[in-house]
Design a protein around this motif. Structure first.
Motif, PDB file in Angstrom:
ATOM      1  N   PHE A 132       0.814  -1.228   0.000  1.00 42.43           N
ATOM      2  CA  PHE A 132       0.000   0.000   0.000  1.00 42.43           C
ATOM      3  C   PHE A 132       0.847   1.278   0.000  1.00 42.43           C
ATOM      4  N   LEU A 133       1.876   1.314   0.828  1.00 43.31           N
ATOM      5  CA  LEU A 133       2.600   2.584   1.023  1.00 43.31           C
ATOM      6  C   LEU A 133       3.387   2.994  -0.211  1.00 43.31           C
ATOM      7  N   TYR A 134       3.678   2.045  -1.095  1.00 44.06           N
ATOM      8  CA  TYR A 134       4.517   2.351  -2.255  1.00 44.06           C
ATOM      9  C   TYR A 134       3.726   2.492  -3.550  1.00 44.06           C
ATOM     10  N   ARG A 135       2.388   2.425  -3.449  1.00 51.23           N
ATOM     11  CA  ARG A 135       1.609   2.756  -4.632  1.00 51.23           C
ATOM     12  C   ARG A 135       1.704   4.275  -4.820  1.00 51.23           C
ATOM     13  N   PRO A 136       1.628   4.773  -6.066  1.00 49.97           N
ATOM     14  CA  PRO A 136       1.803   6.214  -6.258  1.00 49.97           C
ATOM     15  C   PRO A 136       0.758   7.014  -5.490  1.00 49.97           C
ATOM     16  N   ARG A 137       1.226   8.042  -4.800  1.00 48.11           N
ATOM     17  CA  ARG A 137       0.379   8.792  -3.860  1.00 48.11           C
ATOM     18  C   ARG A 137       0.400  10.293  -4.137  1.00 48.11           C
ATOM     19  N   ARG A 138      -0.708  10.955  -3.768  1.00 47.33           N
ATOM     20  CA  ARG A 138      -0.711  12.421  -3.643  1.00 47.33           C
ATOM     21  C   ARG A 138       0.043  12.770  -2.358  1.00 47.33           C
ATOM     22  N   PRO A 139       0.655  13.976  -2.262  1.00 46.84           N
ATOM     23  CA  PRO A 139       1.421  14.310  -1.051  1.00 46.84           C
ATOM     24  C   PRO A 139       0.604  14.142   0.236  1.00 46.84           C
ATOM     25  N   GLU A 140      -0.669  14.528   0.200  1.00 47.65           N
ATOM     26  CA  GLU A 140      -1.452  14.448   1.445  1.00 47.65           C
ATOM     27  C   GLU A 140      -1.695  13.005   1.879  1.00 47.65           C
ATOM     28  N   GLU A 141      -1.571  12.052   0.940  1.00 53.66           N
ATOM     29  CA  GLU A 141      -1.748  10.643   1.314  1.00 53.66           C
ATOM     30  C   GLU A 141      -0.571  10.121   2.129  1.00 53.66           C
ATOM     31  N   LEU A 142       0.498  10.932   2.205  1.00 53.81           N
ATOM     32  CA  LEU A 142       1.662  10.551   3.014  1.00 53.81           C
ATOM     33  C   LEU A 142       1.760  11.425   4.251  1.00 53.81           C
ATOM     34  N   ASP A 143       0.667  12.119   4.590  1.00 56.91           N
ATOM     35  CA  ASP A 143       0.641  13.027   5.742  1.00 56.91           C
ATOM     36  C   ASP A 143      -0.555  12.639   6.628  1.00 56.91           C
ATOM     37  N   THR A 144      -0.260  12.075   7.783  1.00 56.75           N
ATOM     38  CA  THR A 144      -1.335  11.584   8.652  1.00 56.75           C
ATOM     39  C   THR A 144      -2.330  12.699   8.993  1.00 56.75           C
ATOM     40  N   GLN A 195      -3.483  14.901   7.291  1.00 55.54           N
ATOM     41  CA  GLN A 195      -4.446  15.118   6.199  1.00 55.54           C
ATOM     42  C   GLN A 195      -5.136  13.811   5.787  1.00 55.54           C
ATOM     43  N   GLY A 196      -5.078  12.829   6.676  1.00 56.57           N
ATOM     44  CA  GLY A 196      -5.768  11.571   6.375  1.00 56.57           C
ATOM     45  C   GLY A 196      -4.902  10.565   5.646  1.00 56.57           C
ATOM     46  N   GLY A 197      -3.568  10.819   5.612  1.00 48.77           N
ATOM     47  CA  GLY A 197      -2.682   9.869   4.939  1.00 48.77           C
ATOM     48  C   GLY A 197      -2.358   8.671   5.816  1.00 48.77           C
ATOM     49  N   GLY A 198      -1.720   7.681   5.178  1.00 54.42           N
ATOM     50  CA  GLY A 198      -1.260   6.508   5.924  1.00 54.42           C
ATOM     51  C   GLY A 198      -2.286   5.402   5.996  1.00 54.42           C
ATOM     52  N   VAL A 199      -1.839   4.282   6.539  1.00 57.45           N
ATOM     53  CA  VAL A 199      -2.671   3.076   6.485  1.00 57.45           C
ATOM     54  C   VAL A 199      -3.787   3.052   7.523  1.00 57.45           C
ATOM     55  N   ILE A 200      -3.714   3.900   8.545  1.00 56.59           N
ATOM     56  CA  ILE A 200      -4.800   3.830   9.545  1.00 56.59           C
ATOM     57  C   ILE A 200      -6.104   4.313   8.914  1.00 56.59           C
ATOM     58  N   PHE A 201      -6.065   5.493   8.298  1.00 58.83           N
ATOM     59  CA  PHE A 201      -7.311   6.015   7.720  1.00 58.83           C
ATOM     60  C   PHE A 201      -7.775   5.178   6.522  1.00 58.83           C
ATOM     61  N   TRP A 238       8.225   3.648   9.228  1.00 57.88           N
ATOM     62  CA  TRP A 238       9.567   3.069   9.091  1.00 57.88           C
ATOM     63  C   TRP A 238      10.325   3.562   7.875  1.00 57.88           C
ATOM     64  N   ASP A 239       9.717   4.457   7.082  1.00 56.07           N
ATOM     65  CA  ASP A 239      10.400   4.944   5.888  1.00 56.07           C
ATOM     66  C   ASP A 239      10.331   6.465   5.910  1.00 56.07           C
ATOM     67  N   ALA A 240      11.495   7.097   6.161  1.00 59.70           N
ATOM     68  CA  ALA A 240      11.513   8.559   6.311  1.00 59.70           C
ATOM     69  C   ALA A 240      11.055   9.262   5.036  1.00 59.70           C
ATOM     70  N   GLU A 264       2.034   6.514   8.760  1.00 67.64           N
ATOM     71  CA  GLU A 264       1.960   5.120   9.211  1.00 67.64           C
ATOM     72  C   GLU A 264       1.895   4.179   8.006  1.00 67.64           C
ATOM     73  N   GLY A 265       2.800   3.202   8.010  1.00 69.48           N
ATOM     74  CA  GLY A 265       2.762   2.167   6.978  1.00 69.48           C
ATOM     75  C   GLY A 265       2.359   0.833   7.563  1.00 69.48           C
ATOM     76  N   ALA A 266       2.271   0.752   8.899  1.00 76.53           N
ATOM     77  CA  ALA A 266       1.965  -0.524   9.550  1.00 76.53           C
ATOM     78  C   ALA A 266       1.318  -0.275  10.912  1.00 76.53           C
ATOM     79  N   TYR A 267       0.599  -1.270  11.397  1.00 77.86           N
ATOM     80  CA  TYR A 267       0.068  -1.201  12.764  1.00 77.86           C
ATOM     81  C   TYR A 267      -0.253  -2.590  13.263  1.00 77.86           C
ATOM     82  N   GLN A 268      -0.276  -2.721  14.569  1.00 77.11           N
ATOM     83  CA  GLN A 268      -0.925  -3.863  15.214  1.00 77.11           C
ATOM     84  C   GLN A 268      -1.898  -3.298  16.236  1.00 77.11           C
ATOM     85  N   ALA A 269      -3.043  -3.925  16.340  1.00 75.27           N
ATOM     86  CA  ALA A 269      -4.050  -3.424  17.274  1.00 75.27           C
ATOM     87  C   ALA A 269      -4.791  -4.588  17.909  1.00 75.27           C
ATOM     88  N   PHE A 270      -4.988  -4.476  19.197  1.00 72.67           N
ATOM     89  CA  PHE A 270      -5.781  -5.465  19.929  1.00 72.67           C
ATOM     90  C   PHE A 270      -7.067  -4.785  20.354  1.00 72.67           C
TER      91      PHE A 270
END
Ligand code: NAD
Length: 388
Positions: A158-170, A172-178, A206-208, A213-219
């Motif tokens: 997911f994180l390496y598919r081509p993205r708009r800048p805001e998709e890499l900014d939490t 603005q709703g970026g990252g895998v959580i949203f 994990w990638d500057a 967020e590119g990953a999570y674990q949740a209980f």
């Protein structure tokens, strides 16, 4: 074409729309009557494909009396404004996940729909996948007693598919959580059939070069005592489609030999160009017909009296004495569950499951994942609700 059809206008000729397009085209209960997108290339493609008007603004589409339902497939940040405008115009609303970026926005959307007397559905999402729906109904029948634990694990690129800048900014709703927990939470809530009570989570950035967020674990604990363990990585290394017979997330055949393709592409071209090449109207090849159901990776449910494992073609059932597999027939296009629910709501007056309250609870859990990870503690859902 049936006598009664849902006359749909699409706002945002996005990747999300493109993934739903085959369903909207194949389902005789739907007619695509208009679109709106600021991209001229996308508008031209829509007009050519559907012979229907494509407007440069959502306001123009909302003024079109031919439009009965608005499918909001524009970026997350625009969902509130577009849904509120659609409700004011008296249109039913199908809005992509995540419903919005804050609980206040979700509530405003729900209230706007309620005040206007229109239906609001949140989808498509993986909670609509036929194996999820079948397993949820089986669990709800009580045949195996109460559901107690769900294991849900998804590894993608997911994180390496081509993205708009805001998709890499939490912020603005970026990252895998949203974008991705919204699916996984939807699946486990549908299966367990209860509300989430608390969340303890960690997240990975994990990638500057892609600082979200590119990953999570949740209980997750649920009212009534069930729990769910969610794992997600979008870092493009291991791929849980290996566990799904190499059927990809959207139901298509996947090449087991392909590796690190998305990361590799980013090294060869500008991200904007890669994103543009994938957009609706850019002439990209149409997706191959599905060979399996849409899915979100490994999902196993342990009930008191037996286990269920979801596959790309059905559900494996592990009972007290015997094991069997239920194969679920493929429809001409995936995602028809969304149209089923939309049709039932608008034509038959049945309240939708994936309504504003459902979408709001999904977002609440996503926000709880972020809060728990930031504060390093278990977070009660009531804290998020009070805060929002
Ligand atoms: N359910 C799914 O499987 C799925 C898959 C992908 C995306 N999505 C969702 O779809 C939504 C769009 O994301 P995406 O990645 O597909 O977007 P995208 O970047 O592929 O495309 C966004 C499109 O929206 C248009 N747009 C932007 N603002 C607009 C506005 N105000 N009015 C009309 N059009 C506007 C842009 O010109 C562009 O064509 C998101 O909420 C995302 O979560 C869902």
């Amino acid at each position: 074409m049936a006598d009664r059809v849902l006359r749909l206008g699409v706002v945002g000729l996005s990747r999300g729309f493109d993934l739903t397009r085959a369903t909207l085209t194949a389902d005789p209960r739907v007619e695509l009557v208009a679109a709106a997108d600021p991209r001229a290339e996308a508008r031209a493609a829509f007009q050519a494909e559907f012979g229907a008007p494509a407007f440069a603004t959502a306001d123009a589409l909302l003024a079109d009396p031919a439009v009965e339902v608005v499918y909001i497939a524009a970026p997350h940040q625009a969902h509130l404004e577009l849904a509120a405008a659609a409700a004011r115009a008296g249109k039913h609303i199908l809005v992509e996940k995540p419903m919005a970026l804050s609980l206040a926005d979700c509530r405003a959307m729900t209230q706007a729909a309620h005040a206007a007397g229109v239906h609001l559905l949140v989808g498509p999402s993986h909670g609509f996948d036929p194996p999820v729906a079948w397993a949820a109904d089986f669990i709800a029948s009580g045949a195996f007693g109460r559901p107690r634990m769900v294991t849900a694990t998804t590894f993608t690129d997911f994180l390496y598919r081509p993205r708009r800048p805001e998709e890499l900014d939490t912020a603005q709703g970026g990252g895998v959580i949203f974008s991705q927990a919204a699916h996984q939470v939807d699946v486990v809530r549908r299966l367990i059939g209860a509300s989430v009570a608390s969340v303890r989570a960690t997240t990975g950035v994990w990638d500057a070069a892609r600082p979200t967020e590119g990953a999570y674990q949740a209980f997750l604990t649920f009212d009534g005592g069930a729990s769910a363990a969610l794992t997600y990585s979008g870092y493009g290394r291991y791929d849980t489609d290996a566990l799904m017979g190499w059927v990809g997330e959207t139901g298509g055949r996947k090449d087991p030999e392909a590796y690190a393709v998305a990361r590799g592409r980013l090294e060869t071209a500008a991200e904007d160009d890669l994103k543009a090449a994938r957009a609706y109207g850019a002439g990209a090849a149409k997706a191959a017909p599905p060979v399996g159901h849409e899915h979100f990776g490994l999902v196993i449910v342990a009930c008191e009296g037996g286990d269920l494992r979801l596959t790309a073609t059905g559900v494996e059932i592990y009972g007290p004495q015997a094991r069997r597999t239920v194969e679920l027939p493929l429809a001409a296009a995936t995602r028809h569950g969304v149209i089923d629910e939309l049709w039932a709501a608008i034509v038959e007056g049945q309240p939708p499951r994936h309504d504003g309250a459902w979408g709001t609870e999904n977002l609440t859990v996503c926000l709880a994942i972020l809060r728990s990870a930031a504060e390093g503690r278990e977070v009660a859902i009531s804290e998020i609700e009070d805060f929002a």
